[in-house]
Design a protein around this motif. Structure first.
Motif, mmCIF file in Angstrom:
data_model
loop_
_atom_site.group_PDB
_atom_site.id
_atom_site.type_symbol
_atom_site.label_atom_id
_atom_site.label_comp_id
_atom_site.label_asym_id
_atom_site.label_seq_id
_atom_site.Cartn_x
_atom_site.Cartn_y
_atom_site.Cartn_z
ATOM 1 N N UNK A 17 0.837 -1.203 0.000
ATOM 2 C CA UNK A 17 0.000 0.000 0.000
ATOM 3 C C UNK A 17 0.873 1.256 0.000
ATOM 4 N N UNK A 18 1.951 1.250 0.784
ATOM 5 C CA UNK A 18 2.859 2.399 0.824
ATOM 6 C C UNK A 18 3.475 2.638 -0.548
ATOM 7 N N UNK A 19 3.827 1.571 -1.263
ATOM 8 C CA UNK A 19 4.371 1.732 -2.621
ATOM 9 C C UNK A 19 3.371 2.433 -3.521
ATOM 10 N N UNK A 20 2.117 1.999 -3.466
ATOM 11 C CA UNK A 20 1.094 2.608 -4.330
ATOM 12 C C UNK A 20 0.892 4.086 -3.998
ATOM 13 N N UNK A 21 0.842 4.410 -2.700
ATOM 14 C CA UNK A 21 0.680 5.805 -2.296
ATOM 15 C C UNK A 21 1.890 6.619 -2.742
ATOM 16 N N UNK A 22 3.081 6.065 -2.549
ATOM 17 C CA UNK A 22 4.316 6.759 -2.896
ATOM 18 C C UNK A 22 4.382 7.078 -4.387
ATOM 19 N N UNK A 23 4.042 6.120 -5.221
ATOM 20 C CA UNK A 23 4.079 6.337 -6.668
ATOM 21 C C UNK A 23 2.996 7.331 -7.094
ATOM 22 N N UNK A 24 1.838 7.225 -6.506
ATOM 23 C CA UNK A 24 0.717 8.091 -6.894
ATOM 24 C C UNK A 24 0.841 9.506 -6.325
ATOM 25 N N UNK A 25 1.221 9.630 -5.042
ATOM 26 C CA UNK A 25 1.159 10.920 -4.359
ATOM 27 C C UNK A 25 2.514 11.465 -3.920
ATOM 28 N N UNK A 26 3.573 10.718 -4.118
ATOM 29 C CA UNK A 26 4.903 11.163 -3.717
ATOM 30 C C UNK A 26 5.131 11.014 -2.225
ATOM 31 N N UNK A 88 24.878 -1.669 -17.672
ATOM 32 C CA UNK A 88 24.648 -0.598 -16.710
ATOM 33 C C UNK A 88 23.371 0.181 -17.027
ATOM 34 N N UNK A 89 23.115 0.421 -18.292
ATOM 35 C CA UNK A 89 21.901 1.144 -18.677
ATOM 36 C C UNK A 89 20.666 0.392 -18.212
ATOM 37 N N UNK A 90 20.633 -0.905 -18.467
ATOM 38 C CA UNK A 90 19.499 -1.732 -18.032
ATOM 39 C C UNK A 90 19.363 -1.716 -16.514
ATOM 40 N N UNK A 91 20.477 -1.899 -15.819
ATOM 41 C CA UNK A 91 20.442 -1.955 -14.353
ATOM 42 C C UNK A 91 19.986 -0.630 -13.754
ATOM 43 N N UNK A 92 20.465 0.482 -14.300
ATOM 44 C CA UNK A 92 20.087 1.791 -13.767
ATOM 45 C C UNK A 92 18.623 2.118 -14.072
ATOM 46 N N UNK A 93 18.155 1.771 -15.261
ATOM 47 C CA UNK A 93 16.748 2.009 -15.603
ATOM 48 C C UNK A 93 15.842 1.184 -14.699
ATOM 49 N N UNK A 94 16.241 -0.063 -14.431
ATOM 50 C CA UNK A 94 15.470 -0.929 -13.542
ATOM 51 C C UNK A 94 15.507 -0.399 -12.110
ATOM 52 N N UNK A 95 16.680 0.001 -11.672
ATOM 53 C CA UNK A 95 16.841 0.503 -10.306
ATOM 54 C C UNK A 95 15.980 1.727 -10.057
ATOM 55 N N UNK A 96 16.040 2.699 -10.958
ATOM 56 C CA UNK A 96 15.340 3.962 -10.754
ATOM 57 C C UNK A 96 13.945 3.955 -11.371
ATOM 58 N N UNK A 97 13.212 2.883 -11.102
ATOM 59 C CA UNK A 97 11.801 2.831 -11.475
ATOM 60 C C UNK A 97 10.992 3.718 -10.538
ATOM 61 N N UNK A 98 9.699 3.834 -10.774
ATOM 62 C CA UNK A 98 8.869 4.752 -9.983
ATOM 63 C C UNK A 98 8.908 4.517 -8.471
ATOM 64 N N UNK A 99 8.909 3.261 -8.040
ATOM 65 C CA UNK A 99 8.901 2.994 -6.602
ATOM 66 C C UNK A 99 10.222 3.427 -5.976
ATOM 67 N N UNK A 100 11.341 3.035 -6.581
ATOM 68 C CA UNK A 100 12.635 3.382 -5.985
ATOM 69 C C UNK A 100 12.880 4.882 -6.019
#
Length: 195
Positions: A17-26, A88-100
């Protein structure tokens, strides 16, 4: 809310639930009420399992730090395959997804959470520090395989790559960068360091 819910189930439900709130509302949208409302549980459930809301957020962030460490192992295992830039490009794009990205914002914006995380993980900015270690470990593995030059300053390259990726991917208010932008940034940072 039924009683007797196992701690693990409650944690997972609240963290999801915290992930969903974080992605939606920051990070500013995170509150105990927002999380429990999103999870569809009584507010008391959170306080039954965590000493306070900052304690909940600290454990939430630690869960995501553990995920960075798991990604780190996978990235190191990719050494010697594909290209250094592509890996590295793949790893960084995966790492810095919306939740992270949201977790990084949370760590930066909440002093009490950052302080508790530093007590658990040591000095530095939690999450970004672990991400930097991930990239550093990978570059060392590639250097050991001869795919990164022996004289490459990995201690400087790793945080530079994390900073560049974070800056490119963190602005959710505007159009996301073109997929090639991150690859070009990684290639530019690593220019002259690959065989």
């Amino acid at each position: 809310m039924p009683t007797g819910i196992a701690m693990r189930d409650a944690r997972e439900q609240l963290f999801a639930a915290a992930e969903r709130v974080l992605v939606r509302d920051g990070a500013n949208g995170l509150s105990s009420r927002a999380v429990t409302d999103e999870a569809g549980v009584a507010k008391g459930l959170l306080h039954r399992h965590f000493p306070d809301f900052d304690g909940f957020l600290t454990q939430f962030a630690l869960e995501h730090i553990a995920r960075v460490e798991a990604r780190s192992a996978a990235l190191r295992e990719s050494a010697g395959t594909g290209t250094v830039v592509a890996n590295l490009t793949r790893a960084l794009a995966d790492l810095f997804g919306p939740v992270m990205l949201g977790v990084v914002g949370l760590v930066i914006s909440r002093d009490a959470v950052r302080t508790r995380l530093r007590q658990a993980t040591g000095a530095g900015v939690p999450v970004l520090k672990e991400a930097t270690r991930m990239v550093h470990g990978y570059l060392v593995a590639e250097r050991d395989l001869g795919r990164v030059t022996p004289g490459a300053d990995i201690d400087a390259l790793a945080p530079t790559l994390i900073g560049a990726a974070h800056l490119l991917l963190a602005d959710k208010e505007h159009t996301p960068p073109h997929p090639g932008d991150l690859e070009r940034a990684v290639a530019a940072v690593l220019a002259g360091t690959r065989h």
